[in-house]
Design a protein around this motif. Structure first.
Motif, PDB file in Angstrom:
ATOM      1  N   UNK A   3       0.826  -1.215   0.000  1.00  0.00           N
ATOM      2  CA  UNK A   3       0.000   0.000   0.000  1.00  0.00           C
ATOM      3  C   UNK A   3       0.860   1.265   0.000  1.00  0.00           C
ATOM      4  N   UNK A   4       2.120   1.128  -0.372  1.00  0.00           N
ATOM      5  CA  UNK A   4       3.066   2.246  -0.321  1.00  0.00           C
ATOM      6  C   UNK A   4       2.730   3.403  -1.240  1.00  0.00           C
ATOM      7  N   UNK A   5       2.335   3.107  -2.455  1.00  0.00           N
ATOM      8  CA  UNK A   5       2.029   4.182  -3.411  1.00  0.00           C
ATOM      9  C   UNK A   5       0.762   4.941  -3.009  1.00  0.00           C
ATOM     10  N   UNK A   6      -0.216   4.213  -2.511  1.00  0.00           N
ATOM     11  CA  UNK A   6      -1.452   4.885  -2.067  1.00  0.00           C
ATOM     12  C   UNK A   6      -1.183   5.740  -0.839  1.00  0.00           C
ATOM     13  N   UNK A   7      -0.365   5.235   0.086  1.00  0.00           N
ATOM     14  CA  UNK A   7       0.003   6.018   1.263  1.00  0.00           C
ATOM     15  C   UNK A   7       0.756   7.279   0.851  1.00  0.00           C
ATOM     16  N   UNK A   8       1.675   7.130  -0.108  1.00  0.00           N
ATOM     17  CA  UNK A   8       2.427   8.281  -0.615  1.00  0.00           C
ATOM     18  C   UNK A   8       1.490   9.272  -1.295  1.00  0.00           C
ATOM     19  N   UNK A  30      -1.698   9.799  -0.684  1.00  0.00           N
ATOM     20  CA  UNK A  30      -2.489  10.489   0.334  1.00  0.00           C
ATOM     21  C   UNK A  30      -1.649  11.518   1.091  1.00  0.00           C
ATOM     22  N   UNK A  31      -0.412  11.173   1.393  1.00  0.00           N
ATOM     23  CA  UNK A  31       0.474  12.125   2.082  1.00  0.00           C
ATOM     24  C   UNK A  31       0.799  13.310   1.170  1.00  0.00           C
ATOM     25  N   UNK A  32       0.985  13.045  -0.123  1.00  0.00           N
ATOM     26  CA  UNK A  32       1.257  14.125  -1.078  1.00  0.00           C
ATOM     27  C   UNK A  32       0.051  15.060  -1.171  1.00  0.00           C
ATOM     28  N   UNK A  33      -1.147  14.502  -1.224  1.00  0.00           N
ATOM     29  CA  UNK A  33      -2.365  15.326  -1.252  1.00  0.00           C
ATOM     30  C   UNK A  33      -2.449  16.186  -0.004  1.00  0.00           C
ATOM     31  N   UNK A  34      -2.173  15.601   1.134  1.00  0.00           N
ATOM     32  CA  UNK A  34      -2.224  16.342   2.402  1.00  0.00           C
ATOM     33  C   UNK A  34      -1.207  17.486   2.410  1.00  0.00           C
ATOM     34  N   UNK A  35       0.002  17.214   1.940  1.00  0.00           N
ATOM     35  CA  UNK A  35       1.053  18.247   1.888  1.00  0.00           C
ATOM     36  C   UNK A  35       0.658  19.396   0.964  1.00  0.00           C
ATOM     37  N   UNK A  36       0.130  19.056  -0.201  1.00  0.00           N
ATOM     38  CA  UNK A  36      -0.274  20.090  -1.169  1.00  0.00           C
ATOM     39  C   UNK A  36      -1.428  20.912  -0.614  1.00  0.00           C
ATOM     40  N   UNK A  37      -2.410  20.255  -0.020  1.00  0.00           N
ATOM     41  CA  UNK A  37      -3.549  20.983   0.542  1.00  0.00           C
ATOM     42  C   UNK A  37      -3.110  21.915   1.669  1.00  0.00           C
ATOM     43  N   UNK A  51      -8.004  16.479  -5.123  1.00  0.00           N
ATOM     44  CA  UNK A  51      -7.379  15.163  -5.182  1.00  0.00           C
ATOM     45  C   UNK A  51      -6.066  15.272  -5.931  1.00  0.00           C
ATOM     46  N   UNK A  52      -5.203  14.296  -5.698  1.00  0.00           N
ATOM     47  CA  UNK A  52      -3.909  14.223  -6.352  1.00  0.00           C
ATOM     48  C   UNK A  52      -3.802  12.827  -6.949  1.00  0.00           C
ATOM     49  N   UNK A  53      -3.406  12.768  -8.209  1.00  0.00           N
ATOM     50  CA  UNK A  53      -3.319  11.497  -8.923  1.00  0.00           C
ATOM     51  C   UNK A  53      -1.920  11.317  -9.501  1.00  0.00           C
ATOM     52  N   UNK A  54      -1.423  10.086  -9.440  1.00  0.00           N
ATOM     53  CA  UNK A  54      -0.168   9.756 -10.095  1.00  0.00           C
ATOM     54  C   UNK A  54      -0.506   9.259 -11.499  1.00  0.00           C
ATOM     55  N   UNK A  55      -0.071   9.980 -12.506  1.00  0.00           N
ATOM     56  CA  UNK A  55      -0.207   9.495 -13.870  1.00  0.00           C
ATOM     57  C   UNK A  55       0.881   8.472 -14.163  1.00  0.00           C
ATOM     58  N   UNK A  56       2.016   8.635 -13.476  1.00  0.00           N
ATOM     59  CA  UNK A  56       3.151   7.763 -13.667  1.00  0.00           C
ATOM     60  C   UNK A  56       4.056   7.915 -12.462  1.00  0.00           C
ATOM     61  N   UNK A  57       4.560   6.829 -11.926  1.00  0.00           N
ATOM     62  CA  UNK A  57       5.505   6.874 -10.809  1.00  0.00           C
ATOM     63  C   UNK A  57       6.525   5.771 -11.022  1.00  0.00           C
ATOM     64  N   UNK A  58       7.747   6.179 -11.320  1.00  0.00           N
ATOM     65  CA  UNK A  58       8.813   5.226 -11.636  1.00  0.00           C
ATOM     66  C   UNK A  58       9.902   5.342 -10.579  1.00  0.00           C
ATOM     67  N   UNK A  59      10.322   4.182 -10.069  1.00  0.00           N
ATOM     68  CA  UNK A  59      11.432   4.108  -9.125  1.00  0.00           C
ATOM     69  C   UNK A  59      12.535   3.309  -9.813  1.00  0.00           C
ATOM     70  N   UNK A  60      13.738   3.864  -9.847  1.00  0.00           N
ATOM     71  CA  UNK A  60      14.832   3.179 -10.521  1.00  0.00           C
ATOM     72  C   UNK A  60      16.086   3.250  -9.699  1.00  0.00           C
TER      73      UNK A  60
END
Length: 133
Positions: free
Chosen positions: A96-101, A103-110, A124-133
């Protein structure tokens, strides 16, 4: 009787015009994409650096709210880069890491927008793309 029918006819012709004036357009839901993508380092310890790339969209209601978000784009980007840079790849890749991130990003922006505008414009905040490399 004739006067009554003329009165009814004139009222029936005016009603559609009055109904159009009373109907206001409902505010439109808009998505504001943060362009270019957010890119930075993750807080992983180790010999190899890990990076993130995030394409983020913010949901707002109305063109006025979108204009206010555009005005605060640098502040929003700053908050999100700081948040993402504090994450580890393990925390993001958790079930559930991406969803937690998100929600935290939405909270920070708000919170950031609330401090500037006096109200949280971003719904609301949506990830169109999230890549970890």
């Amino acid at each position: 009787m004739r006067a009554l029918s003329v009165l009814l006819l004139s009222l029936s012709l005016c009603l559609p015009t009055l109904a159009e004036e009373e109907q206001e357009e409902a505010p439109q839901t808009l998505y504001y994409n943060l362009v270019p993508s957010l890119i930075g380092n993750l807080a992983d310890d180790g010999a190899r650096l890990k990076f993130f790339k995030a394409d983020v969209a913010l949901r707002v209601t109305g063109s006025e709210a979108e204009a206010r978000i555009k005005h605060h784009d640098p502040l929003i980007r700053h908050q999100l880069v700081l948040l993402f840079s504090a994450q580890t790849s393990d925390s993001i890749n958790a079930p559930d890491g991406r969803e937690t991130l998100r929600q935290e990003a939405l909270k920070q922006v708000q919170q950031a927008i609330d401090a500037e505008e006096g109200e949280p414009i971003v719904e609301d905040l949506l990830f169109n793309n999230l890549i970890i490399q």
